[in-house]
Scaffold this motif. Structure first.
Motif, PDB file in Angstrom:
ATOM      1  N   MET A  82       0.831  -1.216   0.000  1.00  0.00           N
ATOM      2  CA  MET A  82       0.000   0.000   0.000  1.00  0.00           C
ATOM      3  C   MET A  82       0.863   1.263   0.000  1.00  0.00           C
ATOM      4  O   MET A  82       0.500   2.273  -0.587  1.00  0.00           O
ATOM      5  N   ILE A  83       2.019   1.204   0.676  1.00  0.00           N
ATOM      6  CA  ILE A  83       2.940   2.344   0.646  1.00  0.00           C
ATOM      7  C   ILE A  83       3.445   2.555  -0.781  1.00  0.00           C
ATOM      8  O   ILE A  83       3.507   3.687  -1.277  1.00  0.00           O
ATOM      9  N   ARG A  84       3.794   1.455  -1.446  1.00  0.00           N
ATOM     10  CA  ARG A  84       4.292   1.558  -2.833  1.00  0.00           C
ATOM     11  C   ARG A  84       3.196   2.126  -3.761  1.00  0.00           C
ATOM     12  O   ARG A  84       3.476   2.918  -4.653  1.00  0.00           O
ATOM     13  N   GLU A  85       1.956   1.697  -3.531  1.00  0.00           N
ATOM     14  CA  GLU A  85       0.866   2.122  -4.408  1.00  0.00           C
ATOM     15  C   GLU A  85       0.454   3.580  -4.171  1.00  0.00           C
ATOM     16  O   GLU A  85       0.274   4.350  -5.113  1.00  0.00           O
ATOM     17  N   HIS A  86       0.298   3.951  -2.873  1.00  0.00           N
ATOM     18  CA  HIS A  86      -0.289   5.257  -2.559  1.00  0.00           C
ATOM     19  C   HIS A  86       0.726   6.332  -2.172  1.00  0.00           C
ATOM     20  O   HIS A  86       0.384   7.510  -2.125  1.00  0.00           O
ATOM     21  N   LYS A  87       1.969   5.922  -1.842  1.00  0.00           N
ATOM     22  CA  LYS A  87       3.019   6.870  -1.440  1.00  0.00           C
ATOM     23  C   LYS A  87       2.537   7.889  -0.398  1.00  0.00           C
ATOM     24  O   LYS A  87       2.580   9.108  -0.604  1.00  0.00           O
ATOM     25  N   PRO A  88       2.055   7.385   0.755  1.00  0.00           N
ATOM     26  CA  PRO A  88       1.521   8.301   1.778  1.00  0.00           C
ATOM     27  C   PRO A  88       2.621   9.166   2.401  1.00  0.00           C
ATOM     28  O   PRO A  88       3.784   8.771   2.473  1.00  0.00           O
ATOM     29  N   ASP A  89       2.220  10.351   2.855  1.00  0.00           N
ATOM     30  CA  ASP A  89       3.153  11.242   3.552  1.00  0.00           C
ATOM     31  C   ASP A  89       3.455  10.727   4.952  1.00  0.00           C
ATOM     32  O   ASP A  89       4.497  11.038   5.525  1.00  0.00           O
ATOM     33  N   LEU A  90       2.527   9.942   5.507  1.00  0.00           N
ATOM     34  CA  LEU A  90       2.664   9.442   6.881  1.00  0.00           C
ATOM     35  C   LEU A  90       2.026   8.065   6.988  1.00  0.00           C
ATOM     36  O   LEU A  90       1.021   7.779   6.333  1.00  0.00           O
ATOM     37  N   VAL A  91       2.621   7.220   7.829  1.00  0.00           N
ATOM     38  CA  VAL A  91       2.016   5.931   8.188  1.00  0.00           C
ATOM     39  C   VAL A  91       1.810   5.927   9.696  1.00  0.00           C
ATOM     40  O   VAL A  91       2.738   6.198  10.454  1.00  0.00           O
ATOM     41  N   VAL A  92       0.567   5.676  10.141  1.00  0.00           N
ATOM     42  CA  VAL A  92       0.270   5.518  11.571  1.00  0.00           C
ATOM     43  C   VAL A  92       0.113   4.022  11.805  1.00  0.00           C
ATOM     44  O   VAL A  92      -0.798   3.393  11.259  1.00  0.00           O
ATOM     45  N   LEU A  93       1.020   3.456  12.601  1.00  0.00           N
ATOM     46  CA  LEU A  93       1.180   1.995  12.667  1.00  0.00           C
ATOM     47  C   LEU A  93       0.994   1.436  14.072  1.00  0.00           C
ATOM     48  O   LEU A  93       1.627   1.901  15.026  1.00  0.00           O
ATOM     49  N   ASP A  94       0.131   0.438  14.195  1.00  0.00           N
ATOM     50  CA  ASP A  94       0.025  -0.308  15.452  1.00  0.00           C
ATOM     51  C   ASP A  94       1.108  -1.385  15.451  1.00  0.00           C
ATOM     52  O   ASP A  94       1.639  -1.742  14.393  1.00  0.00           O
ATOM     53  N   LEU A  95       1.448  -1.903  16.637  1.00  0.00           N
ATOM     54  CA  LEU A  95       2.479  -2.947  16.708  1.00  0.00           C
ATOM     55  C   LEU A  95       1.906  -4.357  16.723  1.00  0.00           C
ATOM     56  O   LEU A  95       2.544  -5.296  16.269  1.00  0.00           O
ATOM     57  N   VAL A  96       0.699  -4.517  17.252  1.00  0.00           N
ATOM     58  CA  VAL A  96       0.112  -5.859  17.373  1.00  0.00           C
ATOM     59  C   VAL A  96      -0.967  -6.036  16.315  1.00  0.00           C
ATOM     60  O   VAL A  96      -2.024  -5.409  16.370  1.00  0.00           O
ATOM     61  N   MET A  97      -0.658  -6.875  15.327  1.00  0.00           N
ATOM     62  CA  MET A  97      -1.580  -7.104  14.224  1.00  0.00           C
ATOM     63  C   MET A  97      -1.453  -8.527  13.708  1.00  0.00           C
ATOM     64  O   MET A  97      -0.441  -9.181  13.942  1.00  0.00           O
ATOM     65  N   PRO A  98      -2.476  -8.987  12.997  1.00  0.00           N
ATOM     66  CA  PRO A  98      -2.364 -10.308  12.383  1.00  0.00           C
ATOM     67  C   PRO A  98      -1.370 -10.303  11.224  1.00  0.00           C
ATOM     68  O   PRO A  98      -1.062  -9.252  10.676  1.00  0.00           O
ATOM     69  N   SER A  99      -0.886 -11.471  10.899  1.00  0.00           N
ATOM     70  CA  SER A  99       0.021 -11.715   9.755  1.00  0.00           C
ATOM     71  C   SER A  99       1.440 -11.222   9.982  1.00  0.00           C
ATOM     72  O   SER A  99       2.386 -11.976   9.841  1.00  0.00           O
ATOM     73  N   LEU A 100       1.600  -9.948  10.318  1.00  0.00           N
ATOM     74  CA  LEU A 100       2.941  -9.390  10.476  1.00  0.00           C
ATOM     75  C   LEU A 100       2.865  -8.285  11.525  1.00  0.00           C
ATOM     76  O   LEU A 100       2.058  -7.366  11.398  1.00  0.00           O
ATOM     77  N   ASP A 101       3.692  -8.387  12.563  1.00  0.00           N
ATOM     78  CA  ASP A 101       3.639  -7.392  13.624  1.00  0.00           C
ATOM     79  C   ASP A 101       4.302  -6.087  13.182  1.00  0.00           C
ATOM     80  O   ASP A 101       5.042  -6.039  12.200  1.00  0.00           O
TER      81      ASP A 101
ATOM     82  N   VAL B  74      11.447   2.239  -0.214  1.00  0.00           N
ATOM     83  CA  VAL B  74      10.418   3.255   0.009  1.00  0.00           C
ATOM     84  C   VAL B  74      10.834   4.156   1.170  1.00  0.00           C
ATOM     85  O   VAL B  74      11.542   3.730   2.085  1.00  0.00           O
ATOM     86  N   ARG B  75      10.391   5.390   1.115  1.00  0.00           N
ATOM     87  CA  ARG B  75      10.701   6.348   2.177  1.00  0.00           C
ATOM     88  C   ARG B  75       9.410   6.990   2.650  1.00  0.00           C
ATOM     89  O   ARG B  75       8.682   7.575   1.865  1.00  0.00           O
ATOM     90  N   CYS B  76       9.116   6.844   3.928  1.00  0.00           N
ATOM     91  CA  CYS B  76       7.925   7.479   4.474  1.00  0.00           C
ATOM     92  C   CYS B  76       8.102   7.678   5.978  1.00  0.00           C
ATOM     93  O   CYS B  76       8.880   6.972   6.618  1.00  0.00           O
TER      94      CYS B  76
END
Length: 208
Positions: free
Chosen positions: A41-60, A73-75
């Motif tokens: 999604m970062i590659r597709e949308h190139k967001p200015d910011l990512v707000v990220l939780d640490l505990v998630m399914p599939s990949l923490d 990628v740089r964000c």
């Protein structure tokens, strides 16, 4: 137009974050509910910011940070999580995050963190971890936890919550044998006698 990717597996939390971000002038808001969605999604949308939780399914979240850091990628990444800052904030900083905000704080902290990061600054809590406020047992256990790798810490938390080796292996895309090796190593590194003691250790340190 400012864009942001909100990564959290709880829709209610994402909704609250989106309210804050809209107030901060973000017009395009994308959402992800699992770690393995983030890099594409970062590659597709190139967001200015990512707000990220640490505990998630599939990949923490820590693994996500590692993948972003190792990619082209740089964000900017702001970590917004319920995980104990004493054990996770420095790990996130080393992995490239620009901010760390605890979900237990007032949402005003999230506003301030977004402001800081978008202005080119970092936003991290000042931790009183330097032993003064910790008793000898807490100090000793913090040192042991700090000595774990990110992957060891993640498997530790899975085991402490009672997850079986097979379930952990599937969730983390590891072999059953590898998880078993990690379990033996963790019991040794944390100087505990069994999985029950491992769980008690995690609860004492607010890791589960």
């Amino acid at each position: 137009m400012l864009s942001v990717l909100v990564v959290d597996d709880h829709p209610v939390v994402r909704a609250a974050i989106k309210i804050v971000l809209k107030q901060e002038g973000f017009n395009r808001i994308y959402e992800a509910s699992s770690g393995n969605e983030v890099l594409p999604m970062i590659r597709e949308h190139k967001p200015d910011l990512v707000v990220l939780d640490l505990v998630m399914p599939s990949l923490d979240g820590l693994s996500v940070l590692g993948r972003i850091q190792a990619s082209d990628v740089r964000c900017r990444v702001l970590v917004f999580t319920s995980q104990e800052p004493m054990f996770y904030q420095d790990r996130c900083r080393r992995a490239g995050a620009e901010a760390y905000v605890s979900k237990t704080n007032d949402l005003q902290h999230l506003h301030k963190a977004v402001h800081a990061v978008m202005a080119g600054y970092t936003y991290f809590a000042k931790l009183s971890s330097n032993s003064v406020s910790l008793n000898p047992l807490q100090r000793s256990e913090k040192e042991m936890i700090d000595g774990l790798s990110d992957r060891e810490l993640e498997i530790f938390r899975h085991l402490a919550r009672g997850a079986k080796n097979k379930v952990i292996a599937e969730a983390m895309h590891l072999s059953h044998k590898t998880v078993s090796t990690y379990k033996t190593r963790l019991i040794d590194k944390l100087n505990v006698e069994s999985l029950v003691h491992l769980s008690d250790f995690a609860k004492r340190n607010h890791l589960i």
